[in-house]
Structures are given as structure tokens and as C-alpha cells.
Design an enzyme around this catalytic site. Sequence first.
Site, PDB file in Angstrom:
ATOM      1  N   ASP A   1      -5.069   1.256 -11.392  1.00 25.31           N
ATOM      2  CA  ASP A   1      -4.231   0.192 -11.500  1.00 25.31           C
ATOM      3  C   ASP A   1      -3.518   0.432 -13.038  1.00 25.31           C
ATOM      4  OD1 ASP A   1      -4.460  -3.405 -11.930  1.00 25.31           O
ATOM      5  OD2 ASP A   1      -2.878  -2.053 -11.811  1.00 25.31           O
TER       6      ASP A   1
ATOM      7  N   SER B   1      15.239  -0.337 -17.973  1.00 24.18           N
ATOM      8  CA  SER B   1      16.114   0.265 -17.241  1.00 24.18           C
ATOM      9  C   SER B   1      17.521  -0.375 -17.335  1.00 24.18           C
ATOM     10  CB  SER B   1      15.626   0.302 -15.591  1.00 24.18           C
ATOM     11  OG  SER B   1      16.624   0.899 -14.979  1.00 24.18           O
TER      12      SER B   1
HETATM   13  C1  LIG Z   1      -5.253  -9.209 -16.047  1.00 19.67           C
HETATM   14  C2  LIG Z   1      -3.846  -8.636 -16.791  1.00 19.67           C
HETATM   15  C3  LIG Z   1      -4.377  -7.981 -18.156  1.00 19.67           C
HETATM   16  C4  LIG Z   1      -3.335  -7.683 -16.073  1.00 19.67           C
HETATM   17  C5  LIG Z   1      -2.699  -8.628 -14.480  1.00 19.67           C
HETATM   18  N1  LIG Z   1      -2.294  -7.425 -13.806  1.00 19.67           N
HETATM   19  C6  LIG Z   1      -1.800  -7.620 -12.519  1.00 19.67           C
HETATM   20  O1  LIG Z   1      -1.789  -8.685 -11.956  1.00 19.67           O
HETATM   21  C7  LIG Z   1      -1.127  -6.566 -11.818  1.00 19.67           C
HETATM   22  C8  LIG Z   1      -2.150  -5.593 -11.287  1.00 19.67           C
HETATM   23  O2  LIG Z   1      -1.511  -4.405 -11.082  1.00 19.67           O
HETATM   24  C9  LIG Z   1      -2.696  -6.276  -9.900  1.00 19.67           C
HETATM   25  C10 LIG Z   1      -3.736  -5.182  -9.353  1.00 19.67           C
HETATM   26  C11 LIG Z   1      -4.055  -5.527  -8.072  1.00 19.67           C
HETATM   27  C12 LIG Z   1      -5.014  -6.788  -7.963  1.00 19.67           C
HETATM   28  C13 LIG Z   1      -5.369  -7.299  -6.529  1.00 19.67           C
HETATM   29  C14 LIG Z   1      -6.342  -6.102  -6.005  1.00 19.67           C
HETATM   30  C15 LIG Z   1      -5.547  -4.686  -5.959  1.00 19.67           C
HETATM   31  C16 LIG Z   1      -4.812  -4.617  -7.512  1.00 19.67           C
HETATM   32  N2  LIG Z   1      -1.518  -6.300  -8.865  1.00 19.67           N
HETATM   33  C17 LIG Z   1      -1.324  -7.529  -8.374  1.00 19.67           C
HETATM   34  O3  LIG Z   1      -1.874  -8.570  -8.846  1.00 19.67           O
HETATM   35  C18 LIG Z   1       0.050  -7.528  -7.488  1.00 19.67           C
HETATM   36  C19 LIG Z   1      -0.773  -7.534  -5.865  1.00 19.67           C
HETATM   37  C20 LIG Z   1      -0.496  -6.133  -5.065  1.00 19.67           C
HETATM   38  O4  LIG Z   1       0.801  -5.983  -5.077  1.00 19.67           O
HETATM   39  C21 LIG Z   1      -1.015  -6.555  -3.759  1.00 19.67           C
HETATM   40  C22 LIG Z   1      -2.347  -5.400  -3.538  1.00 19.67           C
HETATM   41  C23 LIG Z   1      -3.205  -5.647  -2.601  1.00 19.67           C
HETATM   42  C24 LIG Z   1      -2.899  -4.954  -1.371  1.00 19.67           C
HETATM   43  C25 LIG Z   1      -3.534  -5.294  -0.333  1.00 19.67           C
HETATM   44  C26 LIG Z   1      -4.699  -6.052   0.026  1.00 19.67           C
HETATM   45  C27 LIG Z   1      -4.946  -6.644  -1.429  1.00 19.67           C
HETATM   46  C28 LIG Z   1      -3.981  -6.628  -2.425  1.00 19.67           C
HETATM   47  N3  LIG Z   1      -0.304  -6.095  -2.698  1.00 19.67           N
HETATM   48  C29 LIG Z   1       0.440  -6.903  -1.842  1.00 19.67           C
HETATM   49  O5  LIG Z   1       0.196  -8.104  -1.942  1.00 19.67           O
HETATM   50  O6  LIG Z   1       1.198  -6.118  -0.811  1.00 19.67           O
HETATM   51  C30 LIG Z   1       2.048  -7.088   0.070  1.00 19.67           C
HETATM   52  C31 LIG Z   1       2.853  -7.806  -0.743  1.00 19.67           C
HETATM   53  C32 LIG Z   1       2.560  -5.614   0.773  1.00 19.67           C
HETATM   54  C33 LIG Z   1       0.852  -7.459   0.937  1.00 19.67           C
HETATM   55  C34 LIG Z   1      -1.925  -9.536 -15.108  1.00 19.67           C
HETATM   56  O7  LIG Z   1      -0.500  -9.221 -15.237  1.00 19.67           O
HETATM   57  O8  LIG Z   1      -2.004 -10.545 -14.853  1.00 19.67           O
END
Ligand SMILES: CC(C)C[C@H](NC(=O)C[C@H](O)[C@H](CC1CCCCC1)NC(=O)CC[C@H](O)[C@H](Cc1ccccc1)NC(=O)OC(C)(C)C)C(=O)O
Length: 327
Positions: free
Chosen positions: A35, A199
Site C-alpha cells: 500500500d 497533474s
Molecule cells: C493512516 C494514514 C497514514 C494513511 C491512510 N491511507 C489510506 O487510507 C489509503 C490506503 O491506500 C488505504 C489502504 C486500504 C485499506 C483497506 C484494506 C486495503 C488497503 N486505501 C483505502 O482506504 C481505500 C479503500 C480501497 O479503495 C478499498 C480496498 C478494499 C478492496 C476490497 C476489499 C476491502 C478493501 N477498495 C474499495 O473500496 O474498492 C471498491 C470501491 C471497488 C469496493 C489515510 O490516508 O488515512
Amino acid sequence: QTGSAPNHPSDSEDDEYITNVSIGTPAQVLPLDFDTGSSDLWVFSSETPSSSARGHTIYTPSKSSTSKKVSGASWSITYGDNSSSSGDVYTDTVTIGGFSVTGQAVESATKVSTQFVQDTSNSGLVGLALDSGNTVKPTKQKTWFSNASSHLAQPVFTADLNHQADGSYNFGFIDTTLASGPITYVPISTGNGFWEFTSASYAIGGGSSKKHSTDGIADTGTTLLLLDDTIVDAYYNQVESAQYDDSQEGYTFDCSEDLPSFSFAVGSSTITVPGSLINFAPVDGNTCFGGLQSDDGIGISIFGDVAIKAALVVFDLGNKRLGWAQK
Ligand SMILES: CC(C)C[C@H](NC(=O)C[C@H](O)[C@H](CC1CCCCC1)NC(=O)CC[C@H](O)[C@H](Cc1ccccc1)NC(=O)OC(C)(C)C)C(=O)O
């Protein structure tokens, strides 16, 4: 020295991308979600309630001769999709693609939210954003890449993600044969702890390029391409059957539509996401969900997997820059 590890989509929708990681001595192999949008390496472990860990591979520090507990350390993280996890911290040897880092902080989950329990495609995350985002207290820990970078041939890693096919995460070298076009580099701003860049314009299909400054992050942990409403609305205006579906919380359209491509500027070049990648997944019957959706005005845009799949992306810590090459 270098490392090279394959990744694969977690499911038929390319929701996540999974890579096997070896932790401890002897090696315990866990499938983890790399990630670039967060900075903690955390895993399901022998400390995760067994009802929550069911279906997941776990890390058992007591079985590793090289594990050490970091006394008094804890972590707690909440992600953009409101999933969360927390726990305590060990250090151990972590090997990715044949490259080993000793004394890597491995954050052991004593609590995981429902979404993580249900998502058995991963047993945790490898955070590859900047060290400043790490949540360990009282002493922040470094990411695996940060620890590795001074020993790697070059302080870089690349992400090659593909639709329903294997890809790779390469560390310490750039395999330009993975790309069809040249790599264009843009500087990153490091203030928020992400691989954040600007961008300057976009284009829809063969249309003219529109000036629109997008401040976004390259995030392998976000499934979709999330941009400002103006861009998203302009895109789906070109899709005959598209409508905003409140229940799905996003734009949907008839699966048989031939979607226009979407291009975004990277410096003086552009990266083009083919329409086929924006026809993301069926929701029911003949209705499909778009891979380009709104960033909900969260103040930052997210170039997630839908965008990254169209490119070879170079994360260059040494020069604090991001490289994009068309694939
Ligand atoms: C704690 C901070 C330092 C960093 C923190 N970073 C993020 O939240 C972004 C980070 O890339 C996080 C990392 C994800 C967390 C959840 C598990 C998977 C990784 N991204 C996220 O939080 C974004 C969530 C994802 O896009 C989900 C992932 C997912 C897919 C399938 C099933 C479950 C979950 N996809 C998802 O929802 O896909 C759909 C819409 C097609 C259903 C923030 O900005 O708060």
C-alpha cells in the site's frame, strides 16, 4: 542489491493486489497488500483473536528465532474506507522478492475491524508511503522500503499492476521493458507523507486537453481512480447510459457501453487509461460500475489501481520524485 516480487489481483475485480512476504526465522510466508497510500507494515498474528483470524495466515513471533518485542510500542490505524486495526510491535527479518531487511518493525494486530476479518485475500499490509505516516507510538517506525533503500542498488521501487494478471514490485532497479513508453518524472511534495504530485490537465477519449490542476497521490492500496467532481461529471457526460447510482455511491452504466479512455498529464507527457479499465465491474444484471469516481472533495485526488494498471510507476525516494511510463 535488488528485489523482485510478483503480485496478483485479489479477486475477479482487481480489488487489491497481493504479494507473498517472508517474515521471521524460519520464514513464515504471508499474503500482504502493498500500500503506497500508508506507512505501517502490519499483520494478522497469533495475537489476533482467533475468531477474527479465521481464514487468514498468521505470523507467530514466538516461533521466530529472530523476533524481538518492541517494549511499550503500540499502533492504531484507520484507513480512508473506515476500516481499522491496532496492536503491538515486534522487529524481525522481512524478505520481499529475495531482499531481506533485518530489524524491520512488524506490527502485530490485536484488533482488526470487520472489513479486514471478512477480506481473507490478505493477512495484512506493507505500507510503502513515507515514514512520516507511520502510526507506531511512542517511536515511529520506518517502512520496509525506507530500511531497504540504503542497501538497494538505487533508492527506488516500481509498481507494475495488471488487469486479471500477475505483475511485479521491483526494488532497487527499473525494468524499462515493462513499459511501452518513456518514463516521465515529476517532483513529489512530501508534507502529507504520501507520493503526492500535481497533474496539470486531462483529456477524455480523443478530446482536447483541459487545464485542471489535480493534486493527487499514487496509491496502490486504493482500487479506483478518484478525481474531482468536475472531471468525473465531464467524463460520464460522454457515456450515454451513465447515471449516478445513490445505492452504489457512484456512476454506473450499461456494461455493453464502449467507454472513452481517460488521459492525465504527467509533466509534459500524458498517461492514458483505456476505457476497458474504467469499465470496472458488474454490479447487477447488465449494469456496471465505473473505475473513475469522485474523490468526494476530500481535498486530495487518488491515482489508485485503475490508473496504475495503465502504467509502470517509479517511486524514487532518492530524488523525491514519481515516474510514470505508459504500458
Ligand atoms: C493512516 C494514514 C497514514 C494513511 C491512510 N491511507 C489510506 O487510507 C489509503 C490506503 O491506500 C488505504 C489502504 C486500504 C485499506 C483497506 C484494506 C486495503 C488497503 N486505501 C483505502 O482506504 C481505500 C479503500 C480501497 O479503495 C478499498 C480496498 C478494499 C478492496 C476490497 C476489499 C476491502 C478493501 N477498495 C474499495 O473500496 O474498492 C471498491 C470501491 C471497488 C469496493 C489515510 O490516508 O488515512
